[in-house]
Write a protein that holds these residues in place. Structure first.
Motif, mmCIF file in Angstrom:
data_model
loop_
_atom_site.group_PDB
_atom_site.id
_atom_site.type_symbol
_atom_site.label_atom_id
_atom_site.label_comp_id
_atom_site.label_asym_id
_atom_site.label_seq_id
_atom_site.Cartn_x
_atom_site.Cartn_y
_atom_site.Cartn_z
ATOM 1 N N ARG A 1 0.909 -1.432 -0.033
ATOM 2 C CA ARG A 1 -0.093 -0.048 0.149
ATOM 3 C C ARG A 1 0.835 1.365 0.070
ATOM 4 O O ARG A 1 0.246 2.490 0.085
ATOM 5 C CB ARG A 1 -0.946 -0.184 1.248
ATOM 6 C CG ARG A 1 -1.813 -1.068 1.253
ATOM 7 C CD ARG A 1 -2.701 -1.308 2.413
ATOM 8 N NE ARG A 1 -3.546 -2.142 2.651
ATOM 9 C CZ ARG A 1 -4.945 -2.485 1.923
ATOM 10 N NH1 ARG A 1 -5.336 -1.234 1.253
ATOM 11 N NH2 ARG A 1 -5.331 -3.450 2.164
ATOM 12 N N MET A 2 2.157 1.118 -0.069
ATOM 13 C CA MET A 2 2.997 2.158 0.133
ATOM 14 C C MET A 2 3.677 2.521 -1.281
ATOM 15 O O MET A 2 3.650 1.729 -2.245
ATOM 16 C CB MET A 2 4.412 1.960 1.004
ATOM 17 C CG MET A 2 3.661 1.222 2.050
ATOM 18 S SD MET A 2 3.454 2.731 3.390
ATOM 19 C CE MET A 2 5.170 3.385 3.613
ATOM 20 N N LEU A 3 4.223 3.821 -1.406
ATOM 21 C CA LEU A 3 4.965 4.070 -2.572
ATOM 22 C C LEU A 3 6.081 3.227 -2.585
ATOM 23 O O LEU A 3 6.838 2.941 -1.484
ATOM 24 C CB LEU A 3 5.536 5.775 -2.506
ATOM 25 C CG LEU A 3 6.317 6.156 -3.469
ATOM 26 C CD1 LEU A 3 5.385 6.300 -4.928
ATOM 27 C CD2 LEU A 3 6.889 7.479 -3.144
ATOM 28 N N ALA A 4 6.570 2.655 -3.613
ATOM 29 C CA ALA A 4 7.877 1.779 -3.695
ATOM 30 C C ALA A 4 8.957 2.615 -3.305
ATOM 31 O O ALA A 4 8.895 3.945 -3.321
ATOM 32 C CB ALA A 4 8.143 1.252 -5.057
ATOM 33 N N GLU A 5 10.156 2.149 -2.847
ATOM 34 C CA GLU A 5 11.220 2.643 -2.368
ATOM 35 C C GLU A 5 11.901 3.657 -3.627
ATOM 36 O O GLU A 5 12.101 3.551 -4.488
ATOM 37 C CB GLU A 5 12.447 1.691 -2.101
ATOM 38 C CG GLU A 5 13.452 2.082 -1.092
ATOM 39 C CD GLU A 5 14.540 2.881 -2.058
ATOM 40 O OE1 GLU A 5 15.059 4.007 -1.533
ATOM 41 O OE2 GLU A 5 14.960 2.310 -2.877
ATOM 42 N N PRO A 6 12.027 4.936 -2.948
ATOM 43 C CA PRO A 6 12.388 5.930 -4.031
ATOM 44 C C PRO A 6 13.487 5.749 -4.829
ATOM 45 O O PRO A 6 13.605 6.043 -5.834
ATOM 46 C CB PRO A 6 12.502 7.229 -2.963
ATOM 47 C CG PRO A 6 11.616 7.017 -1.986
ATOM 48 C CD PRO A 6 11.612 5.623 -1.637
#
Lengths: 314, 351
Positions: B253-258
């Motif tokens: 549910r998170m943005l992937a690792e930047p």
């Protein structure tokens, strides 16, 4: 005599002396050159890995954007339009040979690969939906779109006898079309690629079953020549059809069934126009040869950059 | 007019041609490019972007929740009714997709969008936190609309979505007080069909970047791919576009690792952090996710083709030459799953 060879794997055009095969130079032309056409004093190069074609003229190379990937073949109209199917997309690019500019793109069936001109109209076959689009190049309009077969994959389209022959690679068929529609169909050998018009016959090689099918212009009276190997192309040399074999190092006369030993299997060829000689490209072995069909011997063989396609003899 | 006979002319041409070829081989090289370029993947990006953990819009639950902020819930209405961030207002994604026709193609309908935001009680200077079930494209579409309309308040995305929220919750629904949203559309955030058509041949080469966010199967127009979107008259992609499927932007549910995302876009896909990049999808919702991610990664000039492939693929038949579709390329950047395609005989001239 100068021999120009597009070398797809090296992004260049090789120049060789026609007398002895000596290399005269290489021209960087862009990604994946596969076909050449002489138009006036210029040579047009279909760079299939680009969204552009290259033009060599006046000692320089100019690029003309097509905007769409995969320029693969050329046809030239009587009034100086160079037609380029962009096989990575769904358009026929219309190039003004005089101004060296893109006049327009015309939408055709997806993945158009080959184009032929007859009666002032261009015929473009689709590798995806099996249609043949009939295009008025000057008006930039599709006049009609002909269905050949729902599962067809049209590869070669070749003009002859006032019509165009479209080869369905998937269905192992050839279709005769003109501006009125499909006028004849016939079965040919497995995995055909293009039709060749020689004398009063239409010839189609079946790459996967080792055959060459000979038909009348109306696609009747088929004769199947069982030549074996992997017949890849047919070169008409002084009116005689010669079969090139991608697996076997020989070329075979379809008329006499006599063969000429070659240094390597052959992929494409271009008659020199000088009697009985032909330049043969050995795509898989990075070689080209000049062959005399009368003397049934190889005159010279030269190494090339990677993946030599059909030569142009000047 | 030449006095040469055709035979003389032909011989002259052949001599000129021979001389031209030999001169070119002697090193003249490419004299001009006539506004075009090759299509080799510009993957060798020596100046790969440096991302220092700045993910801009994306904030954790402990970083949001100021009293001045309005929460916009971009989930379904039934999810909203069941439970939501206390005081949040439900925004229907369908209300944020209207377009208007212009001579150069479809663009967002700024008036309709502003009306909808005003109906939610949002004004141009409101600080807004947007959330969804996760951080998907419903959320990003809301952010895009706010930015497009020239929003002046802060805009944040609740990273992790509603499941990550550990603050006060509410149930049911009530109508928020209406307001007037004074839009000042930022036209630089969108491009049109004609803007793209005018630049064909230059994308991801010597011109702007162009990014397709759809699945590789749709992008390649693989056989049977028409089943994916049967409303398209044509299948494939806009010439020159690089494909990076937008779902690769999200992990759970998170943005992937930047850092991973930066590598994906600025290294593998070869996009420039400084140059203009246009993003498109089938419609105008999913591509806003990549638009948002690229902005969050520091890309300076990211814009959306709001008309999307649904507009491009369905132009009238006699306009297809101006708006061509490609089905072959070498520039699919795999995020997950198969690149699709195949089984169609390949892209070659050898048969």
């Amino acid at each position: 005599m100068l021999v120009a060879v597009p070398c797809a794997g090296a992004d260049c055009v090789l120049l060789c002396d026609g007398e002895d095969g000596t290399e005269r130079g290489r021209i960087d032309v862009g990604a994946h050159p596969v076909h050449l056409a002489a138009v006036g004093s210029a040579v047009f190069v279909a760079t299939m890995g680009a969204r552009a074609i290259s033009v060599v003229d006046g000692g320089a190379v100019t690029r003309i954007g097509t905007g769409t990937l995969g320029p693969s073949h050329f046809a030239v109209t009587d009034d100086g339009l160079v037609l380029v199917p962009c096989t990575g997309g769904d358009v026929l690019a219309v190039i003004d040979a005089g101004s060296r500019s893109l006049r327009r793109r015309v939408g055709v069936g997806p993945e158009p690969h080959d184009v032929a001109v007859t009666g002032g109209l261009a015929y473009v076959g689709s590798r995806v939906d099996g249609t043949v689009s009939v295009v008025d190049p000057n008006a930039g309009q599709v006049q009609r779109t002909m269905e050949t077969d729902g599962d067809a994959r049209i590869q070669g389209v070749d003009a002859g006898f006032g019509a165009v022959y479209a080869v369905d690679q998937a269905g192992a068929r050839i279709v005769r079309v003109d501006d009125t529609g499909v006028t004849a169909r016939a079965s040919v050998g497995e995995n055909p690629y293009e039709a060749v018009v020689v004398a009063n016959r239409v010839l189609v090689a079946g790459r996967d079953d080792g055959t060459v099918t000979s038909l009348t212009p109306a696609l009747s009276d088929p004769t199947v020549h069982e030549v074996g190997g992997r017949p890849t192309a047919i070169a008409a040399v002084d009116g005689t059809p010669w079969v090139l074999d991608r697996d076997r190092d020989r070329m075979l006369s379809l008329d006499t069934e006599r063969s000429i030993p070659l240094p390597a299997p052959a992929f494409a060829a271009a008659p020199t126009g000088d009697g009985d000689t032909v330049v043969v490209a050995h795509y898989d072995d990075d070689l080209i040869s000049l062959v005399s069909t009368a003397d049934r011997e190889v005159i010279w063989t030269s190494e090339t950059p990677a993946d030599p396609f059909e030569p142009l003899v000047l | 007019m030449s006095d040469d006979s055709p035979a003389d002319s032909s011989a002259t041409n052949r001599a000129l041609t021979r001389r031209s070829l030999l001169t070119a081989a002697a090193g003249a090289g490419v004299a001009s490019t006539a506004g075009c370029a090759g299509v080799s993947t510009p993957a060798d990006v020596a100046e790969a972007a440096s991302i220092s953990g700045n993910v801009a819009y994306f904030r954790g639950p402990d970083q949001v929740g100021a009293e001045s902020e309005i929460f916009l819930d971009a989930r379904s209405r039934s999810q909203y009714r069941t439970e939501h961030v206390y005081g949040a207002r439900h925004v229907s994604i369908d209300d944020l997709t209207p377009q208007t026709e212009t001579d150069s193609g479809r663009v967002p309908d700024a008036d309709a969008l502003a009306d909808r935001l005003g109906a939610l009680g949002v004004t141009r200077d409101t600080d807004v936190v947007v959330y969804g079930s996760s951080v998907g494209s419903r959320v990003s579409r809301v952010v895009f609309v706010l930015e497009y309309l020239g929003h002046e308040g802060d805009v944040s995305v609740l990273n992790g979505g509603y499941e990550a929220w550990n603050g006060r919750v509410g149930v049911g629904s009530r109508s928020p007080p209406e307001a007037t949203y004074e839009a000042s559309p930022r036209e630089e955030l969108v491009v049109t069909r004609d803007w793209i058509a005018d630049r064909l041949g230059s994308f991801n080469a010597d011109g702007p970047g162009l990014l397709d966010v759809r699945s590789p199967e749709a992008y390649l127009g693989a056989r049977k791919s028409q089943a994916l979107v049967d409303t398209n008259d044509r299948h494939g992609h806009i010439p020159g576009a690089v494909d990076v499927h937008w779902t690769g932007n999200v992990e759970s549910r998170m943005l992937a690792e930047p850092g991973t995302l930066a590598g994906l876009y600025f290294d593998s896909a070869g996009l420039s952090q400084q140059d203009r990049v246009a993003v498109y999808g089938q419609g105008n919702i999913n591509p806003t996710h990549t638009w948002l991610v690229l902005r969050s990664l520091g890309a300076a000039d990211v814009c959306l083709y709001d008309g999307g492939f649904s507009e491009w693929a369905n132009v009238p038949a006699d306009s297809r030459g101006r708006y061509p579709v490609e089905t072959k390329t070498t520039t699919v950047v795999e995020t997950s799953g198969s690149a699709g395609g195949g089984g169609d005989g390949g892209f070659s001239c050898t048969g």
